[in-house]
Write an enzyme that holds these catalytic residues in place. Structure first.
Site, mmCIF file in Angstrom:
data_model
loop_
_atom_site.group_PDB
_atom_site.id
_atom_site.type_symbol
_atom_site.label_atom_id
_atom_site.label_comp_id
_atom_site.label_asym_id
_atom_site.label_seq_id
_atom_site.Cartn_x
_atom_site.Cartn_y
_atom_site.Cartn_z
ATOM 1 N N GLU A 94 35.764 31.836 64.593
ATOM 2 C CA GLU A 94 36.981 32.614 64.317
ATOM 3 C C GLU A 94 36.893 33.969 65.019
ATOM 4 O O GLU A 94 35.964 34.743 64.787
ATOM 5 C CB GLU A 94 37.165 32.792 62.798
ATOM 6 C CG GLU A 94 38.246 33.767 62.396
ATOM 7 C CD GLU A 94 39.613 33.508 63.030
ATOM 8 O OE1 GLU A 94 40.155 32.400 62.860
ATOM 9 O OE2 GLU A 94 40.145 34.416 63.708
ATOM 10 N N GLY A 113 45.429 24.885 59.883
ATOM 11 C CA GLY A 113 44.874 23.646 60.433
ATOM 12 C C GLY A 113 43.355 23.662 60.399
ATOM 13 O O GLY A 113 42.709 22.664 60.045
ATOM 14 N N HIS A 121 56.922 32.582 63.407
ATOM 15 C CA HIS A 121 56.785 31.136 63.221
ATOM 16 C C HIS A 121 56.806 30.386 64.540
ATOM 17 O O HIS A 121 57.569 29.442 64.715
ATOM 18 C CB HIS A 121 57.913 30.638 62.307
ATOM 19 C CG HIS A 121 57.892 31.273 60.960
ATOM 20 N ND1 HIS A 121 59.021 31.515 60.224
ATOM 21 C CD2 HIS A 121 56.863 31.736 60.204
ATOM 22 C CE1 HIS A 121 58.692 32.092 59.073
ATOM 23 N NE2 HIS A 121 57.393 32.237 59.044
ATOM 24 N N VAL A 127 35.157 25.295 76.608
ATOM 25 C CA VAL A 127 34.786 24.021 75.960
ATOM 26 C C VAL A 127 34.656 23.008 77.087
ATOM 27 O O VAL A 127 35.604 22.811 77.845
ATOM 28 C CB VAL A 127 35.886 23.551 74.978
ATOM 29 C CG1 VAL A 127 35.520 22.201 74.364
ATOM 30 C CG2 VAL A 127 36.148 24.573 73.888
ATOM 31 N N ALA A 148 53.336 35.754 54.118
ATOM 32 C CA ALA A 148 54.039 36.135 52.894
ATOM 33 C C ALA A 148 53.865 35.086 51.800
ATOM 34 O O ALA A 148 54.464 35.215 50.729
ATOM 35 C CB ALA A 148 55.512 36.343 53.204
ATOM 36 N N GLY A 179 49.681 24.768 64.303
ATOM 37 C CA GLY A 179 51.126 24.770 64.509
ATOM 38 C C GLY A 179 51.559 24.251 65.865
ATOM 39 O O GLY A 179 52.736 23.917 66.048
HETATM 40 C C1 LIG Z 1 53.716 38.700 58.978
HETATM 41 C C2 LIG Z 1 53.720 37.200 58.874
HETATM 42 C C3 LIG Z 1 54.214 36.587 57.724
HETATM 43 C C4 LIG Z 1 54.234 35.185 57.624
HETATM 44 N N1 LIG Z 1 54.688 34.607 56.471
HETATM 45 C C5 LIG Z 1 54.690 33.262 56.365
HETATM 46 C C6 LIG Z 1 55.112 32.635 55.157
HETATM 47 O O1 LIG Z 1 55.461 33.284 54.175
HETATM 48 N N2 LIG Z 1 55.102 31.281 55.101
HETATM 49 C C7 LIG Z 1 54.703 30.507 56.168
HETATM 50 O O2 LIG Z 1 54.753 29.285 56.066
HETATM 51 N N3 LIG Z 1 54.287 31.085 57.316
HETATM 52 C C8 LIG Z 1 54.258 32.427 57.434
HETATM 53 N N4 LIG Z 1 53.809 33.015 58.587
HETATM 54 C C9 LIG Z 1 53.386 32.144 59.683
HETATM 55 C C10 LIG Z 1 51.981 31.599 59.445
HETATM 56 O O3 LIG Z 1 51.071 32.662 59.359
HETATM 57 C C11 LIG Z 1 51.616 30.672 60.605
HETATM 58 O O4 LIG Z 1 52.625 29.711 60.765
HETATM 59 C C12 LIG Z 1 50.304 29.958 60.332
HETATM 60 O O5 LIG Z 1 49.282 30.887 60.070
HETATM 61 C C13 LIG Z 1 49.921 29.087 61.527
HETATM 62 O O6 LIG Z 1 48.798 28.328 61.174
HETATM 63 P P1 LIG Z 1 47.823 27.757 62.286
HETATM 64 O O7 LIG Z 1 46.865 26.860 61.613
HETATM 65 O O8 LIG Z 1 48.649 27.207 63.389
HETATM 66 O O9 LIG Z 1 47.050 29.025 62.911
HETATM 67 P P2 LIG Z 1 46.665 30.431 62.334
HETATM 68 O O10 LIG Z 1 46.775 30.491 60.866
HETATM 69 O O11 LIG Z 1 47.422 31.450 63.122
HETATM 70 O O12 LIG Z 1 45.121 30.537 62.692
HETATM 71 C C14 LIG Z 1 44.648 30.511 63.998
HETATM 72 C C15 LIG Z 1 43.350 31.299 64.044
HETATM 73 O O13 LIG Z 1 42.692 31.011 65.273
HETATM 74 C C16 LIG Z 1 42.047 32.180 65.727
HETATM 75 N N5 LIG Z 1 41.833 32.060 67.169
HETATM 76 C C17 LIG Z 1 42.755 32.061 68.154
HETATM 77 N N6 LIG Z 1 42.174 31.902 69.355
HETATM 78 C C18 LIG Z 1 40.850 31.794 69.126
HETATM 79 C C19 LIG Z 1 39.721 31.625 69.983
HETATM 80 N N7 LIG Z 1 39.832 31.502 71.300
HETATM 81 N N8 LIG Z 1 38.488 31.592 69.416
HETATM 82 C C20 LIG Z 1 38.336 31.705 68.068
HETATM 83 N N9 LIG Z 1 39.381 31.869 67.218
HETATM 84 C C21 LIG Z 1 40.620 31.902 67.742
HETATM 85 C C22 LIG Z 1 42.999 33.292 65.337
HETATM 86 O O14 LIG Z 1 42.316 34.518 65.245
HETATM 87 C C23 LIG Z 1 43.545 32.797 63.999
HETATM 88 O O15 LIG Z 1 42.842 33.352 62.923
HETATM 89 C C24 LIG Z 1 53.765 34.398 58.712
HETATM 90 C C25 LIG Z 1 53.259 35.017 59.844
HETATM 91 C C26 LIG Z 1 53.221 36.407 59.939
HETATM 92 C C27 LIG Z 1 52.667 37.041 61.182
#
Ligand SMILES: Cc1cc2nc3c(=O)[nH]c(=O)nc-3n(C[C@H](O)[C@H](O)[C@H](O)COP(=O)(O)OP(=O)(O)OC[C@H]3O[C@@H](n4cnc5c(N)ncnc54)[C@H](O)[C@@H]3O)c2cc1C
Length: 550
Positions: free
Chosen positions: A39, A20, A477, A237, A95, A510
């Site tokens: 980050e 996102g 997930h 914030v 993955a 998410g």
């Molecule tokens: C081992 C593993 C394998 C996976 N494989 C798949 C796959 O093959 N396909 C798939 O669709 N999904 C997969 N996923 C799931 C996928 O990684 C997540 O669904 C996705 O990354 C979520 O996206 P997001 O934008 O919600 O947040 P994220 O990608 O989790 O990013 C959020 C970020 O915010 C940061 N953050 C949190 N709190 C703060 C704060 N207070 N201040 C600053 N930064 C902060 C975190 O450090 C993180 O980097 C996998 C997950 C894991 C753990």
């Protein structure tokens, strides 16, 4: 009054650089905004990534213990959540399997009826797929062939499919590890190297073949001027200048996430904020900000409708297997046992055996004490009857070469709730605590499939220890908790991802997903963020509107 643009350090501050956050950063810089991305995790280069999971300090994220990796695991009473933490968010550890959800997900949950999702979403999925470089997986390894054969034996062979993956694969007949100038963005992106089939995607790609966000969305955003602040955790914030709805902007407070003592607190101002800290991270931060009085008007629906994709992690291990089961792409293929039950073959790279500590003998039965007794009985019987085979099955060494994880996901509507409470065992501080009905850890047809898989492979079927001992399922997930809805009585954001009760505040991650997808969620999160950003006007129009308001 001068243009509001000049009053703030940034136009937008984005919290978190995952799917996102990176989409938001790219689209907002493209529209001419000045963007900062805060980050918490570190920035990684392929060469810094750990070779195996035994290098725990470079794999696991627990900075207070000196562990500064990119993978995190959080234990709750109802679920163990695995998630990423790095510049590029979960994409560094994911993955790279990127599947669209079935169309029916738009008809269930609190987002249903709020937009013409089935008409609108395909174009955002197309954009997201192009940006993430998704192609069908051509690298089928031994684990995928076993999955295909087992599915055929179980009568669902026709459902076998190679996954669609965000991986730069070699052309037919060519070897991997070849470096090419940017193959995705007409020369604007970085050079890339083709996949070597090492199965190492989940440990972070050491060859630059996985299409991580720092090589696409975030790369392009930084090129257009977005400033990324790694190892920077947002802790507060607050609306600026007494306008409690945020219409005068926000101040964002950060500390250094990897520092123990000198945490270097900083304050930034911005016109608008995008929370993109993942389902867990955004819930945690918003609960804290609602409680400390910074953002008291956040909907009371915060933490409700958290979904785990109804997952169960099972598998099989083949001690002494002649083939290296870790070869291929981390999730190379999948099958459907029925309309709602989806299984993928997952692997870790050779040498990454620490996950072996979490696996044990497959055990059926109703969760609870009966299942634990049955498990103990199985372990003892196996030790007495086949002591050497049993020890070879449970030793962690060699686990990644010999094991295949079967990730079972169900598109059934199981939900839990997260709240902000003092747990009985630590009354000094509030934490996220889970509640509600337990998500099933025992999916009988998935266990039957694992047994068949083990039989075909010549090994033994496996369960995970937390599922048996604590009746706690594991999921990578976790979604929901700030879901899209028509009002604050049903969710936290509207269908444009605007936070109810505040101006110029958005959530793009998410946490907004309002249904169990039954597939890995990152493509959906990316497509939803693309859609949300499409509603934000270009910076010049915002500046004109601001001047008119002044
Ligand atoms: C081992 C593993 C394998 C996976 N494989 C798949 C796959 O093959 N396909 C798939 O669709 N999904 C997969 N996923 C799931 C996928 O990684 C997540 O669904 C996705 O990354 C979520 O996206 P997001 O934008 O919600 O947040 P994220 O990608 O989790 O990013 C959020 C970020 O915010 C940061 N953050 C949190 N709190 C703060 C704060 N207070 N201040 C600053 N930064 C902060 C975190 O450090 C993180 O980097 C996998 C997950 C894991 C753990």
């Amino acid at each position: 009054m001068a243009s509001r643009n000049g009053q703030f350090d940034f136009d937008f501050i984005i919290i978190g650089s995952g799917f996102g956050g990176s989409v938001s950063a790219h689209r907002l810089t493209e529209k001419g905004y000045r963007v900062a991305v805060m980050e918490m995790g570190r920035r990684w280069n392929p060469t810094d990534l750990p070779r195996t999971s035994w290098f725990i300090h470079r794999w696991f994220w627990r900075p207070k213990l000196g562990l500064r990796g990119f993978f995190n695991m959080r234990l709750f009473r109802h679920v163990t959540i695995f998630h990423g933490c790095a510049v590029g968010g979960g994409s560094i550890t994911y993955a790279a399997t990127l599947l669209p959800p079935p169309e029916k997900v738009w008809e269930s949950g609190s987002w249903s009826g709020l937009a013409d999702w089935k008409t609108e979403m395909p174009r955002h999925f197309d954009t997201a797929s192009g940006m993430l470089g998704i192609l069908e997986n051509k690298i089928l390894g031994p684990a995928d062939r076993l999955l295909q054969k087992t599915a055929a034996d179980c009568g669902c062979g026709h459902t076998f499919y190679p996954t669609r993956v965000g991986i730069f694969q070699p052309r037919d007949g060519e070897p991997g590890s070849q470096t090419f100038p940017d193959p995705f963005f007409g020369g604007e992106g970085p050079e890339r190297t083709t996949c070597t089939s090492c199965g190492g995607c989940i440990m972070g790609c050491r060859y630059g073949a996985k299409n991580t966000l720092d090589l696409n969305y975030l790369f392009l955003a930084e090129k257009r001027g977005a400033q990324v602040f790694p190892e920077t955790k947002v802790v507060n914030v607050r609306p600026l200048n007494g306008a409690s709805d945020g219409s005068s902007g926000y101040e964002v407070h950060t500390v250094r996430s990897t520092a123990w003592l000198r945490r270097q607190p900083r304050r930034f101002t911005c016109r608008a904020v995008v929370f993109s800290a993942s389902s867990l991270g955004t819930m945690e931060l918003l609960f804290h900000l609602k409680e400390n009085g910074s953002l008291p008007a956040i909907s009371a629906q915060l933490g409700k409708q958290v979904r785990t994709n109804s997952e169960s992690i099972i598998g099989a291990r083949v001690p002494g297997c002649r083939e290296d089961l870790s070869q291929g792409i981390a999730i190379g293929s999948g099958i459907y046992l029925d309309e709602n039950t989806h299984i993928e073959a997952v692997r870790y790279p050779s040498g990454s055996d620490t996950m072996g500590f979490l696996t044990t003998f497959l055990t059926d039965g109703r969760p609870g004490s009966q299942r634990i007794v049955l498990w103990l009985k199985n372990v003892l019987a196996s030790l007495l009857l086949h002591p050497i085979k049993t020890l070879r099955l449970v030793r962690p060494w060699g686990w990644a070469r010999e094991a295949v994880i079967l990730l079972c996901m169900q598109a059934l509507d199981e939900q839990i709730e997260m709240s902000w409470r003092r747990p009985w065992f630590w009354p000094f501080k509030k934490f996220l605590v889970s509640s509600g009905d337990k998500v099933p850890t025992y999916i009988p047809k998935a266990n039957e499939f694992a047994k068949k898989f083990a039989q075909v492979a010549g090994g033994a079927a496996m369960s995970t220890l937390p599922e048996i001992l604590f009746d706690v399922p594991g999921t990578a997930h976790c979604i929901g908790g700030c879901v899209i809805a028509d009002s604050p009585a049903r969710g936290v954001v509207d269908d444009h991802h605007r936070v109810f009760g505040y101006k110029n505040m958005f959530i793009c991650d998410g946490s907004v997903v309002a249904a169990n997808l039954g597939v890995n969620p990152s493509l959906t999160i990316t497509a939803l963020a693309e859609r949300a950003m499409s509603f934000i006007p270009p910076a010049v129009e915002t500046a004109v509107a601001d001047r008119a308001a002044d």
